[in-house]
Design an enzyme around this catalytic site. Structure first.
Site, PDB file in Angstrom:
ATOM      1  N   TYR A 158       3.210   2.224  13.672  1.00 39.97           N
ATOM      2  CA  TYR A 158       3.117   3.223  12.630  1.00 39.97           C
ATOM      3  C   TYR A 158       2.649   4.549  13.173  1.00 39.97           C
ATOM      4  CZ  TYR A 158      -0.780   1.615  10.398  1.00 39.97           C
ATOM      5  OH  TYR A 158      -2.170   1.091  10.350  1.00 39.97           O
ATOM      6  N   HIS A 214       0.741  -1.204   0.124  1.00 38.01           N
ATOM      7  CA  HIS A 214      -0.005   0.059   0.114  1.00 38.01           C
ATOM      8  C   HIS A 214       0.888   1.231  -0.057  1.00 38.01           C
ATOM      9  CE1 HIS A 214      -2.627  -2.884   2.703  1.00 38.01           C
ATOM     10  NE2 HIS A 214      -2.837  -3.133   1.443  1.00 38.01           N
TER      11      HIS A 214
END
Length: 464
Positions: A131, A68
């Site tokens: 993240y 992605h």
């Protein structure tokens, strides 16, 4: 456990940076600074301004996710377990399709810039993948993702666990292969004041930018930026302003000048600071009182009139934006109505004008201002204020008018010099600085030297 030092390593993908993280351990476990802005930025990591922290927990070895590419930057680390990470550049440009792989554990992390495809495979059970991102997730933002199939033969990623034995989602299985991927476009530059003299020059200098005229974004309107997708931009050039110097001294004009040049600029500056956008703001010699022979960028503000006061206040606001360039200029000449065109028209119509001869400065042609702005954005010198006019000796408005007459084939003696006081006697007018010469040493030190004003004037009249 002895901790290795914090360090960063560039990878084969531009902007993708691998980090070694110090992990301090004892008989109780371990501790690490997973994200430490001051230390990491000092080593060269972008100051990307994270706003959201996400955790993906994977209970089994072999869980595989991606590839992605997202419309924001992300900082990836592992809290527990280990992963094999694969990153593919899916941005427009020469490095499209470049692959980088690495294993990450608690002692490592990676910074992933916008448009670089991100994927990983867990190498241990109970792996927590963490993240930070610098934009809030939304369904609208997800529609801008770019995807690549995990099994793409061109990328040819050597997954430790074969993909046919790995756990993948149905969505990931359906991602396209590299020839069918639409690269992610870079962020754009937004130019405000698109129909002004400088805005028109910027159209030539930055044809790929997004140009907004006043009918789309009016700085004086409190709702001017409602609905604007700031995530689409990395730079805003503010070439818009209220510039009616004399009208600004009236009751209505004073309010309008402050609304655009201060309140509007404040809203713009706040948005640029919040979104990590570089703001280029055009300033004016009117922030000074004209009592000095020349002005450097460090000279204190001393405006004489309302227009100058609003420009000085706007400059002070823009200085609070972490990434800013204030481009201070004077006596602007470009496409549209201006002093040079007026003088040429008078010459051609047989009119002999009286022009002030005690206001001293330099012309600034918009072609050169635009070129200087592009230079600053490409060279990226230290943020701050840069004077930007054409070069050469300082002259009066009367001398410029005489030169326009000469270059247009008319007698320069038809222009008569008068003092500012004489010219404005009996008129309602704002005070003007008598000396507007801006020192150019600072921008010249960055590698940009503007054309001589005399040469630029001759070229302008030859094609205008």
């Amino acid at each position: 456990m002895a901790a290795k030092p914090l360090s960063i390593t560039e990878t084969t993908i531009p902007g993708l940076v691998l980090l070694d993280l110090p992990v301090h351990g004892d008989n109780r476990g371990w501790f690490k600074e997973n994200w430490q802005r001051e230390k990491m930025v000092a080593l060269g990591l972008p100051d990307f301004g994270p706003v959201q922290n996400n955790i993906s927990f994977n209970d089994a070895t072999g869980a595989t996710r991606g590839i992605h590419a997202e419309p924001w930057d992300k900082y990836v680390s592992v809290a527990t377990g280990r992963i094999f990470g694969a990153w593919v550049d899916l941005r427009e440009g020469d490095t499209f399709g470049t692959v980088f792989t690495a294993e990450l554990g608690p002692d490592s992390a990676i910074f992933v810039p916008r448009g670089v495809g991100n994927s990983y495979q867990t190498l241990e059970d109970n792996t927590a993948y963490v993240y930070l991102v610098n934009a809030h997730w939304s369904a609208e933002a997800q529609s801008e993702y770019t995807f690549l199939n995990l099994a793409d033969p061109t990328a040819a990623i050597q997954w430790p666990i074969p993909l046919d034995q790995a756990e993948r989602s149905a969505k990931d299985l359906a991602h396209p292969e590299l020839p069918d991927v639409v690269p992610m476009s870079p962020k754009r530059t937004l130019v405000l004041g698109a129909n002004g003299q400088l805005g028109r020059a910027l159209r030539e200098a930055l044809p790929a930018a997004d140009f907004a005229a006043r009918d789309r974004i009016d700085l004086a309107d409190p709702g001017a930026f409602d609905g604007l997708r700031w995530a689409d931009y990395d730079t805003v050039i503010n070439a818009a302003a209220y510039t009616k110097v004399d009208d600004a001294e009236t009751e209505a004009g004073r309010a309008d000048a402050w609304a655009a040049n201060v309140s509007g600029v404040t809203r713009l500056a706040r948005a640029c600071a919040e979104h990590g956008i570089t703001l280029v703001h055009v300033s004016s010699d009117y922030v000074f009182d004209g009592t000095h022979e020349s002005y450097t960028e460090e000279q204190p503000f001393a405006p004489l009139g309302v227009y100058g006061q609003t420009k000085a206040a706007g400059d002070a606001v823009v200085q609070t934006v972490p990434r800013h360039y204030i481009v201070r200029t004077s006596w602007v000449i470009g496409e549209g109505g201006n002093f040079v065109r007026t003088m040429r028209s008078l010459a051609e119509r047989g009119i002999d004008p009286s022009v002030v001869d005690d206001q001293i400065g330099r012309l600034s042609f918009t072609e050169d201002i635009a070129a200087g702005i592009v230079h600053l954005l490409n060279a990226r010198p230290a943020y701050g204020t840069y004077n930007l006019t054409n070069s050469g000796p300082a002259v009066s408005w009367a001398q410029i008018a005489q030169r326009v007459y000469e270059l247009s084939g008319h007698d320069a003696a038809r222009v008569t010099g008068v003092s500012t006081a004489e010219y404005f006697a009996g008129k309602e007018a704002a005070p003007r600085p008598l000396r507007s010469t801006l020192a150019l040493a600072k921008i010249e030190a960055t590698g940009f030297t503007p054309r001589a004003a005399e040469d630029a004037l001759a070229a302008y009249l030859a094609k205008a």
